[in-house]
Design an enzyme around this catalytic site. Structure first.
Site, short mmCIF file in Angstrom:
data_model
loop_
_atom_site.label_atom_id
_atom_site.label_comp_id
_atom_site.label_asym_id
_atom_site.label_seq_id
_atom_site.Cartn_x
_atom_site.Cartn_y
_atom_site.Cartn_z
N LYS A 47 0.82 -1.21 0.00
CA LYS A 47 0.00 0.00 0.00
C LYS A 47 0.86 1.27 0.00
O LYS A 47 0.63 2.20 -0.77
CB LYS A 47 -0.93 0.02 1.23
CG LYS A 47 -1.81 -1.22 1.38
CD LYS A 47 -2.71 -1.15 2.60
CE LYS A 47 -1.99 -1.14 3.92
NZ LYS A 47 -1.27 -2.41 4.23
N ARG A 64 -9.66 0.76 8.66
CA ARG A 64 -9.28 -0.60 9.05
C ARG A 64 -10.38 -1.29 9.84
O ARG A 64 -10.22 -2.46 10.21
CB ARG A 64 -8.02 -0.55 9.92
CG ARG A 64 -6.71 -0.79 9.16
CD ARG A 64 -5.57 -0.60 10.14
NE ARG A 64 -4.39 -1.35 9.83
CZ ARG A 64 -3.32 -0.87 9.19
NH1 ARG A 64 -3.31 0.36 8.74
NH2 ARG A 64 -2.27 -1.63 9.01
N ARG A 121 11.65 -5.24 5.02
CA ARG A 121 11.33 -3.82 4.77
C ARG A 121 12.26 -2.88 5.53
O ARG A 121 12.54 -3.07 6.68
CB ARG A 121 9.89 -3.54 5.20
CG ARG A 121 9.53 -2.06 5.22
CD ARG A 121 8.06 -1.80 5.14
NE ARG A 121 7.29 -2.32 6.26
CZ ARG A 121 5.95 -2.30 6.30
NH1 ARG A 121 5.26 -1.80 5.30
NH2 ARG A 121 5.32 -2.79 7.35
N ARG A 138 11.07 -0.76 11.25
CA ARG A 138 9.99 -0.57 12.20
C ARG A 138 10.03 -1.58 13.34
O ARG A 138 10.32 -2.75 13.12
CB ARG A 138 8.65 -0.65 11.48
CG ARG A 138 8.32 0.63 10.71
CD ARG A 138 7.18 0.48 9.77
NE ARG A 138 6.05 -0.24 10.33
CZ ARG A 138 4.90 -0.42 9.67
NH1 ARG A 138 4.76 0.08 8.45
NH2 ARG A 138 3.93 -1.09 10.22
N ARG A 180 -0.68 -8.69 13.80
CA ARG A 180 -1.23 -7.72 12.85
C ARG A 180 -2.13 -8.42 11.83
O ARG A 180 -3.16 -7.89 11.43
CB ARG A 180 -0.09 -6.97 12.15
CG ARG A 180 0.55 -5.93 13.08
CD ARG A 180 1.97 -5.61 12.67
NE ARG A 180 2.07 -4.91 11.41
CZ ARG A 180 3.21 -4.79 10.73
NH1 ARG A 180 4.32 -5.32 11.19
NH2 ARG A 180 3.20 -4.13 9.59
P1 ADP Z 1 1.30 -1.66 7.41
O1 ADP Z 1 2.04 -0.75 6.47
O2 ADP Z 1 2.17 -2.80 7.85
O3 ADP Z 1 -0.03 -2.08 6.89
P2 ADP Z 1 0.67 0.66 8.98
O4 ADP Z 1 1.90 1.50 8.91
O5 ADP Z 1 -0.47 1.03 8.12
O6 ADP Z 1 1.08 -0.86 8.76
O7 ADP Z 1 0.15 0.59 10.47
C1 ADP Z 1 1.04 0.27 11.54
C2 ADP Z 1 0.26 0.16 12.84
O8 ADP Z 1 -0.39 1.42 13.13
C3 ADP Z 1 -0.90 -0.86 12.84
O9 ADP Z 1 -0.45 -2.17 13.16
C4 ADP Z 1 -1.80 -0.27 13.93
O10 ADP Z 1 -1.29 -0.52 15.21
C5 ADP Z 1 -1.67 1.23 13.68
N1 ADP Z 1 -2.68 1.72 12.69
C6 ADP Z 1 -2.44 2.25 11.46
N2 ADP Z 1 -3.57 2.61 10.84
C7 ADP Z 1 -4.58 2.31 11.70
C8 ADP Z 1 -6.00 2.43 11.63
N3 ADP Z 1 -6.60 2.93 10.54
N4 ADP Z 1 -6.72 2.01 12.71
C9 ADP Z 1 -6.12 1.51 13.82
N5 ADP Z 1 -4.79 1.35 13.94
C10 ADP Z 1 -4.01 1.76 12.90
P1 ADP Z 2 2.25 -1.86 3.16
O1 ADP Z 2 2.25 -0.35 3.17
O2 ADP Z 2 1.02 -2.44 2.53
O3 ADP Z 2 2.53 -2.44 4.52
P2 ADP Z 2 4.81 -1.60 1.74
O4 ADP Z 2 4.53 -0.76 0.56
O5 ADP Z 2 5.54 -0.96 2.87
O6 ADP Z 2 3.46 -2.35 2.24
O7 ADP Z 2 5.64 -2.88 1.23
C1 ADP Z 2 6.12 -3.88 2.13
C2 ADP Z 2 7.52 -4.31 1.70
O8 ADP Z 2 7.44 -5.04 0.46
C3 ADP Z 2 8.49 -3.17 1.42
O9 ADP Z 2 9.77 -3.56 1.84
C4 ADP Z 2 8.41 -2.96 -0.10
O10 ADP Z 2 9.65 -2.47 -0.62
C5 ADP Z 2 8.13 -4.37 -0.60
N1 ADP Z 2 7.22 -4.41 -1.76
C6 ADP Z 2 6.15 -3.60 -2.00
N2 ADP Z 2 5.50 -3.96 -3.14
C7 ADP Z 2 6.18 -5.05 -3.63
C8 ADP Z 2 6.00 -5.89 -4.78
N3 ADP Z 2 4.98 -5.69 -5.64
N4 ADP Z 2 6.88 -6.90 -4.95
C9 ADP Z 2 7.89 -7.11 -4.07
N5 ADP Z 2 8.11 -6.35 -2.97
C10 ADP Z 2 7.28 -5.33 -2.74
#
Ligand code: ADP
Ligand code: ADP
Ligand code: ZN
Length: 215
Positions: A13, A87, A126, A160, A171
């Site tokens: 994302k 979420r 990541r 992170r 998660r």
């Molecule tokens: P990821 O990129 O791995 O999907 P995020 O960076 O979006 O994770 O979120 C990291 C953490 O922040 C989540 O595990 C949660 O604890 C909190 N968080 C983020 N967005 C939300 C949301 N919309 N509602 C509740 N908690 C959230």
């Molecule tokens: P999210 O925000 O959904 O948690 P991220 O964009 O941070 O996901 O991506 C998670 C990890 O996977 C990062 O280290 C990113 O560089 C890698 N990544 C993202 N998209 C792809 C893809 N299409 N193929 C392989 N690796 C990816």
């Protein structure tokens, strides 16, 4: 144009949001990024948020809805990309009300489909530029020059606290219990579009472009 990127942790994302910001001048609203900022603020709220996030649980709806409300009221670019929000069903309802209040529409909800087995490798590899927030991966998206950010040239990178295999399990559990019902919710509203999140970054970006160009 306003879009939601929906998918489990590690689906891609954040990576795709940044591409849309660069290509279309849209504004990325990542509640994860906002909460990580709050974590470092040294406030009581920041400490509480840090504990919840590090355990891999969701922060309360009130807090994240408040953060989104604030950002939507501020000046912004050509539409929003909601990254990691909503979420929960309560957050989805709140977003619908906020958009209506601003006279805005929700143009697409893009589900990024990946399988769970791929997520461990995505999450544990990541890393992020500590200066500009660019997202990299040890194997799939390394920097062009080792130790130097492609975007801003910084040498400072972070990982992170919640990007561990243990926290990821929690998660994912939160995702399946509280977030995955949104797939049905937006399908029923006629807004859901799915893309293959397992394809490489460029192909995923292409699939998203195709969806957005229909609007
Ligand atoms: P990821 O990129 O791995 O999907 P995020 O960076 O979006 O994770 O979120 C990291 C953490 O922040 C989540 O595990 C949660 O604890 C909190 N968080 C983020 N967005 C939300 C949301 N919309 N509602 C509740 N908690 C959230
Ligand atoms: P999210 O925000 O959904 O948690 P991220 O964009 O941070 O996901 O991506 C998670 C990890 O996977 C990062 O280290 C990113 O560089 C890698 N990544 C993202 N998209 C792809 C893809 N299409 N193929 C392989 N690796 C990816
Ligand atoms: Zn950088």
């Amino acid at each position: 144009m306003n879009v939601i990127l929906l998918g489990p942790p590690g689906a891609g994302k954040g990576t795709q949001s940044k591409l849309l910001v660069d290509e279309r001048g849209m504004t990325q609203l990542s509640t994860g990024d906002m909460l990580r900022e709050a974590k470092t603020s040294g406030t009581e709220m920041g400490h509480r948020v840090a504990e919840v996030m590090n355990r891999g649980e969701l922060v309360t709806d009130e807090i994240v809805i408040g953060l989104i409300e604030e950002k939507m009221a501020a000046p912004h670019g050509a539409g929003f990309i909601f990254d990691g929000f909503p979420r929960t069903l309560a957050q989805a309802d709140a977003l619908g009300a906020l958009l209506a209040r601003h006279g805005e529409t929700l143009d697409a909800v893009i589900e990024m489909r990946v399988d769970d087995a791929a997520l461990v490798a995505r999450i544990t590899g990541r890393f992020t530029c500590g200066n500009c927030g660019a997202v990299y991966h040890d194997q799939t998206r390394p920097t062009a020059k080792p130790g130097v950010c492609d975007v801003c040239g910084s040498h400072h990178f972070t990982r992170r606290a919640d990007d561990t295999a243990d926290a990821l399990r929690q998660r994912l559990m939160e995702y399946y219990k509280k977030t995955s019902p949104l797939i049905g919710y937006y399908y029923a509203k006629g807004a859901l579009q799915s893309v293959d999140g397992l394809a490489d970054i460029d192909h995923v970006a292409q699939a998203i472009r195709k969806v957005l160009d229909k609007h």
